[in-house]
Design a protein around this motif. Structure first.
Motif, PDB file in Angstrom:
ATOM      1  N   ALA A  55      44.701  -6.917   2.109  1.00  0.00           N
ATOM      2  CA  ALA A  55      43.713  -5.832   2.009  1.00  0.00           C
ATOM      3  C   ALA A  55      43.825  -5.129   0.653  1.00  0.00           C
ATOM      4  N   LEU A  56      45.060  -4.872   0.208  1.00  0.00           N
ATOM      5  CA  LEU A  56      45.257  -4.269  -1.114  1.00  0.00           C
ATOM      6  C   LEU A  56      44.763  -5.207  -2.212  1.00  0.00           C
ATOM      7  N   ALA A  92      45.314  10.901 -10.112  1.00  0.00           N
ATOM      8  CA  ALA A  92      45.760  12.297 -10.060  1.00  0.00           C
ATOM      9  C   ALA A  92      44.866  13.132  -9.148  1.00  0.00           C
ATOM     10  N   VAL A  93      43.571  12.955  -9.262  1.00  0.00           N
ATOM     11  CA  VAL A  93      42.636  13.739  -8.451  1.00  0.00           C
ATOM     12  C   VAL A  93      42.747  13.346  -6.984  1.00  0.00           C
ATOM     13  N   LEU A  94      42.769  12.057  -6.697  1.00  0.00           N
ATOM     14  CA  LEU A  94      42.887  11.620  -5.303  1.00  0.00           C
ATOM     15  C   LEU A  94      44.200  12.086  -4.682  1.00  0.00           C
ATOM     16  N   GLU A  95      45.290  11.951  -5.423  1.00  0.00           N
ATOM     17  CA  GLU A  95      46.603  12.396  -4.915  1.00  0.00           C
ATOM     18  C   GLU A  95      46.590  13.881  -4.589  1.00  0.00           C
ATOM     19  N   ALA A  96      45.947  14.661  -5.423  1.00  0.00           N
ATOM     20  CA  ALA A  96      45.932  16.115  -5.230  1.00  0.00           C
ATOM     21  C   ALA A  96      45.175  16.515  -3.965  1.00  0.00           C
ATOM     22  N   PHE A  97      44.180  15.730  -3.583  1.00  0.00           N
ATOM     23  CA  PHE A  97      43.351  16.117  -2.449  1.00  0.00           C
ATOM     24  C   PHE A  97      43.701  15.400  -1.145  1.00  0.00           C
ATOM     25  N   LEU A  98      44.595  14.436  -1.194  1.00  0.00           N
ATOM     26  CA  LEU A  98      44.997  13.739   0.028  1.00  0.00           C
ATOM     27  C   LEU A  98      46.148  14.472   0.707  1.00  0.00           C
ATOM     28  N   PRO A  99      46.197  14.443   2.029  1.00  0.00           N
ATOM     29  CA  PRO A  99      47.335  15.059   2.725  1.00  0.00           C
ATOM     30  C   PRO A  99      48.644  14.391   2.289  1.00  0.00           C
ATOM     31  N   GLY A 100      49.623  15.204   1.958  1.00  0.00           N
ATOM     32  CA  GLY A 100      50.916  14.686   1.516  1.00  0.00           C
ATOM     33  C   GLY A 100      50.909  14.159   0.096  1.00  0.00           C
ATOM     34  N   LYS A 158      51.533   2.905  -2.469  1.00  0.00           N
ATOM     35  CA  LYS A 158      52.699   3.800  -2.460  1.00  0.00           C
ATOM     36  C   LYS A 158      53.013   4.303  -1.055  1.00  0.00           C
ATOM     37  N   ARG A 159      51.998   4.371  -0.207  1.00  0.00           N
ATOM     38  CA  ARG A 159      52.152   5.006   1.100  1.00  0.00           C
ATOM     39  C   ARG A 159      52.496   4.044   2.229  1.00  0.00           C
ATOM     40  N   ILE A 160      52.350   2.750   2.021  1.00  0.00           N
ATOM     41  CA  ILE A 160      52.702   1.818   3.087  1.00  0.00           C
ATOM     42  C   ILE A 160      54.104   1.268   2.831  1.00  0.00           C
ATOM     43  N   MET A 161      54.779   0.955   3.925  1.00  0.00           N
ATOM     44  CA  MET A 161      56.153   0.477   3.832  1.00  0.00           C
ATOM     45  C   MET A 161      56.156  -1.036   3.616  1.00  0.00           C
ATOM     46  N   LEU A 162      56.546  -1.453   2.428  1.00  0.00           N
ATOM     47  CA  LEU A 162      56.621  -2.868   2.100  1.00  0.00           C
ATOM     48  C   LEU A 162      58.058  -3.200   1.737  1.00  0.00           C
ATOM     49  N   THR A 163      58.557  -4.323   2.270  1.00  0.00           N
ATOM     50  CA  THR A 163      59.973  -4.632   2.099  1.00  0.00           C
ATOM     51  C   THR A 163      60.250  -5.685   1.028  1.00  0.00           C
ATOM     52  N   ALA A 164      59.263  -6.450   0.658  1.00  0.00           N
ATOM     53  CA  ALA A 164      59.485  -7.533  -0.307  1.00  0.00           C
ATOM     54  C   ALA A 164      59.560  -6.980  -1.727  1.00  0.00           C
ATOM     55  N   SER A 165      60.009  -7.846  -2.630  1.00  0.00           N
ATOM     56  CA  SER A 165      60.091  -7.448  -4.038  1.00  0.00           C
ATOM     57  C   SER A 165      58.694  -7.293  -4.620  1.00  0.00           C
TER      58      SER A 165
END
Length: 188
Positions: A55-56, A92-100, A158-165
């Motif tokens: 999806a990414l 920067a703008v999206l990060e500022a307006f998203l929860p967390g 950045k927000r999803i938990m990914l375990t691979a390199s």
């Protein structure tokens, strides 16, 4: 990175935008996958992570790059690069307006808006010699959406938990998007 825009500018009139990005990413993913396997690294991902990465890959490598290729058909490589340089500002703008999300200081916002004003000035001067036709307008919109797609993909990754390199994740992103893009490009 600058040579990317020039290469796309020459390929865009010849090939469908999906085909250009599909070829680019299938070749890159194949080379990276070969390196990873030859060095003995595991390229396996759990099914859930593989779907998240696909999806990414679609968002960042299909939507972004295809719209970039489309915009490059009409606009110069320099103008295209200017539009894509808005990605950090959109992040920067999206990060500022998203929860967390991460917030910026007043100085950070001042720098962001100063940079954005500079890009508007540079873009308007670069577009000055080009007629603003409907195709040029669509190309500008396509490049803004391309920048937003990459910014959104960066934030989501950045927000999803990914375990691979990171190399394995990049490889699967490029491979999944490249295959999707190739299928669409061949069909068109």
């Amino acid at each position: 990175w600058g040579s990317t825009y020039v290469a796309i500018r020459y390929a865009a009139p010849l090939l469908h935008p999906f085909l250009i990005s599909g070829l680019r990413y299938v070749v890159a993913a194949s080379l990276l996958m070969s390196y990873l396997l030859a060095s003995g690294r595991s390229v396996r991902l759990p099914r859930r992570q593989l779907l998240q990465i696909a999806a990414l890959g679609f968002l960042m490598f299909s939507v972004n790059t295809t719209l970039l290729n489309y915009g490059s058909r009409v606009l110069s490589a320099g103008v295209t690069a200017l539009f894509l340089s808005t990605i950090p500002m959109f992040i920067a703008v999206l990060e500022a307006f998203l929860p967390g999300g991460a917030s910026m200081s007043a100085l950070g916002w001042a720098g962001t808006f100063t940079g954005f004003a500079g890009l508007i000035l540079l873009t308007s001067r670069s577009l000055h010699g080009q007629p603003m036709t409907s195709s040029a307008g669509l190309a500008c919109i396509a490049l803004v959406v391309a920048s937003l797609a990459w910014a959104a993909g960066s934030i989501i990754s950045k927000r999803i938990m990914l375990t691979a390199s990171p190399l394995v994740l990049s490889c699967w992103q490029m491979l999944s998007a490249g295959c999707i893009n190739m299928k669409i490009g061949i069909a068109c």
